[in-house]
Design an enzyme around this catalytic site. Structure first.
Site, PDB file in Angstrom:
ATOM      1  N   PRO A  45     -42.086  31.748 -40.022  1.00 20.44           N
ATOM      2  CA  PRO A  45     -43.599  31.756 -40.176  1.00 20.44           C
ATOM      3  C   PRO A  45     -44.425  31.355 -38.643  1.00 20.44           C
ATOM      4  O   PRO A  45     -45.084  31.876 -39.112  1.00 20.44           O
ATOM      5  CB  PRO A  45     -43.961  29.884 -41.009  1.00 20.44           C
ATOM      6  N   PRO A 179     -21.419  38.167   8.057  1.00 21.78           N
ATOM      7  CA  PRO A 179     -21.012  38.495   9.220  1.00 21.78           C
ATOM      8  C   PRO A 179     -19.204  37.317   9.400  1.00 21.78           C
ATOM      9  O   PRO A 179     -18.832  37.687  10.543  1.00 21.78           O
ATOM     10  CB  PRO A 179     -21.484  36.818  10.638  1.00 21.78           C
ATOM     11  N   ASP A 202     -12.652  47.343   8.294  1.00 25.86           N
ATOM     12  CA  ASP A 202     -13.301  47.653   9.161  1.00 25.86           C
ATOM     13  C   ASP A 202     -12.646  46.175   9.968  1.00 25.86           C
ATOM     14  O   ASP A 202     -12.482  45.003   9.569  1.00 25.86           O
ATOM     15  CB  ASP A 202     -14.951  46.786   9.834  1.00 25.86           C
ATOM     16  N   LYS A 224     -12.429  48.938  14.776  1.00 20.34           N
ATOM     17  CA  LYS A 224     -12.601  50.057  16.199  1.00 20.34           C
ATOM     18  C   LYS A 224     -12.545  48.683  17.237  1.00 20.34           C
ATOM     19  O   LYS A 224     -13.242  48.050  16.255  1.00 20.34           O
ATOM     20  CB  LYS A 224     -13.630  50.633  15.809  1.00 20.34           C
ATOM     21  N   GLY A 256     -21.631  42.426   8.470  1.00 15.57           N
ATOM     22  CA  GLY A 256     -23.142  42.451   7.894  1.00 15.57           C
ATOM     23  C   GLY A 256     -23.630  42.657   7.030  1.00 15.57           C
ATOM     24  O   GLY A 256     -22.602  42.932   5.402  1.00 15.57           O
ATOM     25  N   ASP A 257     -24.364  43.883   6.883  1.00 17.98           N
ATOM     26  CA  ASP A 257     -24.663  44.601   5.494  1.00 17.98           C
ATOM     27  C   ASP A 257     -24.593  46.433   6.079  1.00 17.98           C
ATOM     28  O   ASP A 257     -24.742  47.114   7.573  1.00 17.98           O
ATOM     29  CB  ASP A 257     -26.814  44.690   6.120  1.00 17.98           C
ATOM     30  N   MET A 331     -23.686  45.621  19.421  1.00 19.01           N
ATOM     31  CA  MET A 331     -22.636  46.007  20.137  1.00 19.01           C
ATOM     32  C   MET A 331     -23.510  46.304  21.461  1.00 19.01           C
ATOM     33  O   MET A 331     -23.325  47.299  22.332  1.00 19.01           O
ATOM     34  CB  MET A 331     -22.500  47.777  19.978  1.00 19.01           C
TER      35      MET A 331
HETATM   36  N1  SAH Z   1     -23.659  46.349   9.865  1.00 20.05           N
HETATM   37  C1  SAH Z   1     -23.704  45.030  10.944  1.00 20.05           C
HETATM   38  C2  SAH Z   1     -23.779  45.867  12.452  1.00 20.05           C
HETATM   39  C3  SAH Z   1     -22.949  46.156  12.527  1.00 20.05           C
HETATM   40  S1  SAH Z   1     -22.993  46.306  14.195  1.00 20.05           S
HETATM   41  C4  SAH Z   1     -24.347  43.884  10.377  1.00 20.05           C
HETATM   42  O1  SAH Z   1     -25.193  44.197   9.675  1.00 20.05           O
HETATM   43  O2  SAH Z   1     -24.404  42.979  11.197  1.00 20.05           O
HETATM   44  C5  SAH Z   1     -21.495  45.587  15.188  1.00 20.05           C
HETATM   45  C6  SAH Z   1     -21.682  44.819  15.896  1.00 20.05           C
HETATM   46  O3  SAH Z   1     -22.865  43.321  15.094  1.00 20.05           O
HETATM   47  C7  SAH Z   1     -21.197  43.862  16.790  1.00 20.05           C
HETATM   48  O4  SAH Z   1     -21.360  44.363  18.141  1.00 20.05           O
HETATM   49  C8  SAH Z   1     -22.105  42.464  17.427  1.00 20.05           C
HETATM   50  O5  SAH Z   1     -23.247  42.790  18.060  1.00 20.05           O
HETATM   51  C9  SAH Z   1     -22.680  42.430  16.096  1.00 20.05           C
HETATM   52  N2  SAH Z   1     -22.114  41.634  14.842  1.00 20.05           N
HETATM   53  C10 SAH Z   1     -21.217  41.960  13.476  1.00 20.05           C
HETATM   54  N3  SAH Z   1     -20.616  40.563  12.940  1.00 20.05           N
HETATM   55  C11 SAH Z   1     -20.899  39.635  14.110  1.00 20.05           C
HETATM   56  C12 SAH Z   1     -20.409  38.527  14.523  1.00 20.05           C
HETATM   57  N4  SAH Z   1     -19.777  37.933  13.167  1.00 20.05           N
HETATM   58  N5  SAH Z   1     -20.438  37.218  15.644  1.00 20.05           N
HETATM   59  C13 SAH Z   1     -21.310  38.143  16.786  1.00 20.05           C
HETATM   60  N6  SAH Z   1     -21.577  39.578  16.262  1.00 20.05           N
HETATM   61  C14 SAH Z   1     -21.487  39.900  15.555  1.00 20.05           C
END
Ligand code: SAH
Length: 406
Positions: A45, A179, A202, A224, A256-257, A331
């Protein structure tokens, strides 16, 4: 006594299901039935807001009245009752039984002869896996178990790889690994990593995740290290495409991203150009999370309203020079000396605070703080090395290490 229990999976697409009752319990089940494309008629209902929405969107038919007896169940493959009234629920159940139609009585776990198990789903590019749990007469116990399994899936504890050969092409997922800490890889990332036949990693991808993979997963390391010959990006793109064209499930696990200075865009385009299905999973970028690991928020009320993320020197002349604009350099360790000098030459205050955060989120994380004037000498003295994130701006004053030095 143990109840007889035989699990079955029903494909209800396009099949008539009658749901008696308009409350939240009914709504939850009806929503799940609609998601499976069942042809649902609700008899009640009054109906709650959720069911109203489904009526408005045309996803269900609503008969706004009380249950009217066995004829209401005509043509139904499945019946669900949750009226809140035990007498009506029982009548529905008995009418369904007489018609030999399975009926779920959601409000009487002891009386019902059909039950909907607790459930969680995970969908990978290979399709859906549905995990269901049934505990006789105790739905909460069943959901407890299901929740535990869902957590195991989301944290990468369960192997989701497809065992039957894929026909034709495989797939690629570009997964942002965060990270480096296990807990900072997303649940979606874990799911896809555990669905992969091949993981292309990586140097900065979370290693513990890779270490936990079964031996039968192939790990291709394209990492690398600075100073060593890197595998060219074009070759990495080719590896992803080649592997997927072999029919394999490929995860490209990145630090990272994928889209923040990570060349993820190129990898995606390469896959698309080759007709390989590709999914991109964002990750926690080091640009924001590594400063955070050292206590530094990239923006902070009264200190910084914006931030820039850069790698090289080319961008420096065009960046805002105020110390309330946070600069995050990736970097950048090898050229710290030149960078600091260039920032001063381009108008930044020489006393602007700087932090260099090495190996963020790992057990050997280390933060070095100073100013644009002093940081290069301090970093050299401490043997600072890559990977590290350099942060420039007033927010560095919030670093855990700041007080000791300043
Ligand atoms: N795509 C990644 C960045 C790649 S460039 C991101 O979004 O995090 C790679 C650089 O990221 C390194 O030279 C350093 O500057 C940084 N980086 C990534 N991981 C790290 C960590 N655990 N501690 C410190 N620097 C980091």
């Amino acid at each position: 006594m143990t109840r007889s229990a035989f699990p079955v999976v029903l494909d209800l697409a396009g099949r008539r299901v009658v749901a008696v009752g308009g409350g939240p319990v009914s709504a939850r089940r009806v929503r799940a039935l609609v998601a499976e494309s069942a042809d649902v008629t609700v008899i009640a209902p009054y109906v709650c807001e959720d069911l109203h929405d489904l009526v408005r969107s045309g996803d269900i038919t609503w008969l706004a009245r009380d249950y009217g007896g066995a004829r209401d169940l005509d043509g139904a493959w499945l019946v669900h009752t949750a009226t809140g009234d035990p007498i009506t629920d029982r009548a529905v159940r008995e009418d369904a039984d007489a018609a030999r139609t399975w009926c779920v009585d959601a409000t009487d776990a002891d009386a019902t002869r059909a039950s909907v198990p607790a459930r969680t789903d995970v969908t990978t590019p290979d399709g859906r896996v549905t995990i269901s749990t049934y505990a006789a007469g105790d739905p909460r116990r069943a959901s407890g178990v299901t929740d535990a399994v869902a957590i195991a899936v989301a944290t990468g504890r369960i192997d989701l790889r497809r065992r039957r050969a894929r026909s034709g092409i495989g797939w690629v997922a570009l997964v942002g690994g965060g990270p480096g800490a296990d807990g900072l890889l997303t649940a979606r990332g874990h799911e896809l990593v555990r669905s992969a036949d091949v993981v292309v990693v990586d140097r900065l991808a979370p290693r513990t995740v890779v270490d936990r993979l079964p031996d039968s997963v192939e790990v291709i390391d394209v990492g690398k290290t600075p100073g060593h010959h890197p595998i060219p990006q074009e070759r990495i793109n080719e590896i992803l495409v080649e592997q997927a064209l072999l029919g394999r499930a490929v995860v490209r696990l990145k630090g990272g991203d994928p889209y923040v200075l990570g060349r993820g865009g190129e990898e995606r385009l390469a896959c698309e150009a080759a007709g390989v299905p590709v999914e991109v999973v964002p990750g926690v970028t080091s640009a924001v999370s590594v400063p955070a690991a050292a206590g530094i928020p990239v923006t902070h009320r009264g200190l910084a309203r914006a931030f820039s993320v850069v790698t090289g020197h080319d961008e420096i002349p065009s960046l805002p020079t105020g110390s309330d604009h946070t600069l995050v350099l990736l970097m950048g360790v090898g050229r710290l000396h030149e960078t600091a000098a260039l920032l001063v030459a381009n108008g930044r205050e020489r006393h602007t605070p700087v932090a260099v955060v090495e190996r963020g989120w790992t057990p050997t994380q280390r933060t070095t703080v100073g100013t644009l004037d002093t940081i290069a000498v301090l970093a050299a003295a401490r043997g600072v090395e890559s990977p590290a994130v350099i942060v420039v701006g007033d927010v560095v004053r919030l670093a855990h290490e700041w007080e000791e030095v300043a």
